[in-house]
Enzyme design. Structure first.
Site, PDB file in Angstrom:
ATOM      1  N   CYS A 114       0.818  -1.223   0.000  1.00 28.42           N
ATOM      2  CA  CYS A 114       0.000   0.000   0.000  1.00 28.42           C
ATOM      3  C   CYS A 114       0.849   1.269   0.000  1.00 28.42           C
ATOM      4  CB  CYS A 114      -0.932  -0.004   1.195  1.00 28.42           C
ATOM      5  SG  CYS A 114      -2.032  -1.416   1.200  1.00 28.42           S
ATOM      6  N   HIS A 240      -2.942   7.205   2.912  1.00 36.59           N
ATOM      7  CA  HIS A 240      -3.502   5.960   2.383  1.00 36.59           C
ATOM      8  C   HIS A 240      -4.835   5.697   3.074  1.00 36.59           C
ATOM      9  CE1 HIS A 240      -4.179   1.914   1.304  1.00 36.59           C
ATOM     10  NE2 HIS A 240      -3.713   1.373   2.414  1.00 36.59           N
ATOM     11  N   ASN A 270     -10.329   0.083   0.765  1.00 37.10           N
ATOM     12  CA  ASN A 270      -8.873   0.216   0.698  1.00 37.10           C
ATOM     13  C   ASN A 270      -8.408  -0.270  -0.678  1.00 37.10           C
ATOM     14  OD1 ASN A 270      -6.114  -0.330   0.836  1.00 37.10           O
ATOM     15  ND2 ASN A 270      -6.184  -1.033   2.958  1.00 37.10           N
TER      16      ASN A 270
HETATM   17  O1  UT7 Z   1      -3.729  -1.252   3.542  1.00 35.65           O
HETATM   18  C1  UT7 Z   1      -2.888  -2.021   4.355  1.00 35.65           C
HETATM   19  C2  UT7 Z   1      -2.967  -1.538   5.738  1.00 35.65           C
HETATM   20  N1  UT7 Z   1      -4.132  -2.103   6.385  1.00 35.65           N
HETATM   21  C3  UT7 Z   1      -4.634  -1.520   7.464  1.00 35.65           C
HETATM   22  O2  UT7 Z   1      -4.196  -0.464   7.824  1.00 35.65           O
HETATM   23  C4  UT7 Z   1      -5.705  -2.219   8.232  1.00 35.65           C
HETATM   24  C5  UT7 Z   1      -5.594  -1.883   9.690  1.00 35.65           C
HETATM   25  N2  UT7 Z   1      -6.533  -2.641  10.513  1.00 35.65           N
HETATM   26  C6  UT7 Z   1      -7.844  -2.351  10.541  1.00 35.65           C
HETATM   27  O3  UT7 Z   1      -8.323  -1.484   9.818  1.00 35.65           O
HETATM   28  C7  UT7 Z   1      -8.721  -3.100  11.516  1.00 35.65           C
HETATM   29  O4  UT7 Z   1      -7.903  -3.868  12.375  1.00 35.65           O
HETATM   30  C8  UT7 Z   1      -9.747  -4.022  10.831  1.00 35.65           C
HETATM   31  C9  UT7 Z   1     -10.827  -3.187  10.176  1.00 35.65           C
HETATM   32  C10 UT7 Z   1      -9.076  -4.907   9.800  1.00 35.65           C
HETATM   33  C11 UT7 Z   1     -10.416  -4.947  11.860  1.00 35.65           C
HETATM   34  O5  UT7 Z   1     -11.022  -4.150  12.863  1.00 35.65           O
HETATM   35  P1  UT7 Z   1     -10.746  -4.464  14.406  1.00 35.65           P
HETATM   36  O6  UT7 Z   1     -11.514  -3.476  15.165  1.00 35.65           O
HETATM   37  O7  UT7 Z   1      -9.256  -4.494  14.616  1.00 35.65           O
HETATM   38  O8  UT7 Z   1     -11.400  -5.891  14.566  1.00 35.65           O
HETATM   39  P2  UT7 Z   1     -10.733  -7.259  15.060  1.00 35.65           P
HETATM   40  O9  UT7 Z   1      -9.900  -7.859  13.989  1.00 35.65           O
HETATM   41  O10 UT7 Z   1     -10.096  -7.040  16.396  1.00 35.65           O
HETATM   42  O11 UT7 Z   1     -12.006  -8.157  15.269  1.00 35.65           O
HETATM   43  C12 UT7 Z   1     -12.967  -7.829  16.298  1.00 35.65           C
HETATM   44  C13 UT7 Z   1     -14.151  -8.773  16.164  1.00 35.65           C
HETATM   45  C14 UT7 Z   1     -13.764 -10.228  16.071  1.00 35.65           C
HETATM   46  O12 UT7 Z   1     -14.769 -10.975  16.735  1.00 35.65           O
HETATM   47  P3  UT7 Z   1     -14.528 -11.529  18.224  1.00 35.65           P
HETATM   48  O13 UT7 Z   1     -13.313 -12.410  18.125  1.00 35.65           O
HETATM   49  O14 UT7 Z   1     -14.304 -10.315  19.065  1.00 35.65           O
HETATM   50  O15 UT7 Z   1     -15.790 -12.249  18.514  1.00 35.65           O
HETATM   51  C15 UT7 Z   1     -13.815 -10.532  14.609  1.00 35.65           C
HETATM   52  O16 UT7 Z   1     -14.082 -11.892  14.324  1.00 35.65           O
HETATM   53  O17 UT7 Z   1     -14.834  -8.460  14.947  1.00 35.65           O
HETATM   54  C16 UT7 Z   1     -14.983  -9.676  14.184  1.00 35.65           C
HETATM   55  N3  UT7 Z   1     -14.973  -9.324  12.769  1.00 35.65           N
HETATM   56  C17 UT7 Z   1     -16.079  -9.026  12.079  1.00 35.65           C
HETATM   57  N4  UT7 Z   1     -17.362  -8.960  12.444  1.00 35.65           N
HETATM   58  C18 UT7 Z   1     -18.254  -8.608  11.519  1.00 35.65           C
HETATM   59  C19 UT7 Z   1     -13.898  -9.256  11.948  1.00 35.65           C
HETATM   60  N5  UT7 Z   1     -14.299  -8.896  10.710  1.00 35.65           N
HETATM   61  C20 UT7 Z   1     -15.659  -8.751  10.783  1.00 35.65           C
HETATM   62  C21 UT7 Z   1     -16.636  -8.398   9.837  1.00 35.65           C
HETATM   63  N6  UT7 Z   1     -17.921  -8.337  10.243  1.00 35.65           N
HETATM   64  N7  UT7 Z   1     -16.339  -8.097   8.541  1.00 35.65           N
END
Ligand code: UT7
Length: 313
Positions: A114, A240, A270
């Protein structure tokens, strides 16, 4: 120090718009989760017949038209992508062919995840410093929907397809500062390449988030330190577009008003190396950019890599 001035921009998004509710056909998710965690409302996905190169060609054509330059004055064309259609031909060489651009200049793609567009800017500047031509064409193009695991809700709702292009001019009076770097490893973001058994994006979201909110302010301070400018001297921060929360967090950490940080992630998700040139093209179209303004662009992502550049509009 000679800097880069952006003369013209273009973008191309596939016609197919996919809403958060549409993503529920693939994974257990909700519009509410995606909006609140990322700021994304829709993204564009390629249809059959569209490709990374075809999006790049369309964006490049617009950028060249708007820059109003003669293609004969181009000194280089660089494609930035981590989702090229094939190892060869490259996006850049397809642009040469489809737009009938001059043959005797360098055409190649680079991959810095990215951060690709930022790496591309600095490489382009280096090429122009060695060239007797004043302009270069830089294109970020991605079809991430082709490398997404539609069973992984942690990644497939985040990424989108698209291309953005800029024509830059090497100019004596334009300000310039840059920073590029990497802390390598495949434990945070991994994208399977050609022939890979797992040709998909894997991402440790929280680790990437923490990396971004630490590195982006660092990059901004680094660029300001190099150029002797203050935060207040920068007209626009174009980061980004990975997550609305990352951009809001950075603005808050710097104590800057959020309005100076352009955001369009709601519409495109993204788009990796394409996200900053797409944002620049939208800003130009909306009349937000005025000649002489200073832009600070920062990218971060797969590698892990980061990159920043101070540019002039
Ligand atoms: O371009 C390259 C650079 N990329 C980035 O900068 C991405 C940076 N990271 C992020 O933007 C965030 O970490 C994400 C958007 C990818 C994820 O958000 P988060 O708040 O960090 O969520 P998480 O991965 O900690 O997941 C929290 C919960 C989990 O459930 P449990 O284990 O708490 O029950 C996941 O399974 O959210 C769940 N989850 C979802 N739920 C509904 C993960 N994806 C989804 C989804 N819909 N699409």
């Amino acid at each position: 120090m000679k800097g880069l001035k952006i003369l013209g921009t273009g973008r191309c998004l596939p016609d197919k718009v996919v809403t958060n509710d549409d993503m529920r056909a693939f994974v257990d998710t909700s519009d509410e989760w995606i909006r609140t965690r990322t700021g994304i409302q829709t993204r564009h996905f390629c249809a059959e017949g569209e490709s990374t190169a075809s999006l790049g060609v369309k964006a490049a054509r617009l950028a060249l038209e708007r820059a109003g330059i003669s293609p004969e004055d181009l000194g280089a064309c660089v494609g930035c992508t981590c989702s090229a259609d094939s190892a060869a031909p490259t996006v850049a060489s397809t642009i040469q062919r489809d737009l009938g651009l001059p043959k005797h200049i360098p055409y190649f793609d680079l991959n810095a995840g990215c951060s690709g567009f930022l790496y591309g800017l600095h490489v382009t500047r280096g090429l122009l410093l060695q060239s007797d031509k004043p302009y270069a064409l830089l294109v970020g193009a991605e079809t991430l929907s082709r490398v997404m695991n539609f069973q992984d809700r942690g990644t497939c709702v985040i990424f989108g397809d698209g291309a953005g292009a800029v024509v830059v001019k090497l100019e004596e009076e334009a300000p310039y500062a840059y920073t590029l770097g990497a802390e390598g490893g495949d434990d945070v973001i991994y994208i399977g390449g050609y022939g890979s058994k797992e040709p998909y994006i894997h991402m440790e979201g929280q680790k990437t988030f923490r990396f971004a909110v630490e590195m982006v302010p660092w990059c901004i301070h680094e660029l300001l330190g190099q150029s002797g400018l203050k935060l207040e001297d920068i007209d626009w921060f174009v980061l980004h577009q990975a997550n609305k929360r990352i951009i809001d967090h950075v603005a808050k950490k710097l104590g800057m008003p959020g309005e100076r940080f352009y955001q369009n992630i709601a519409h495109y998700g993204n788009t990796s190396a394409a996200s900053i040139p797409i944002a620049l093209d939208e800003m130009a179209e909306q009349g937000l950019l005025k000649r002489g303004q200073k832009l600070l662009c920062v990218g971060f992502g797969a590698g892990l890599t980061w990159g920043g550049a101070l540019l002039e509009w």
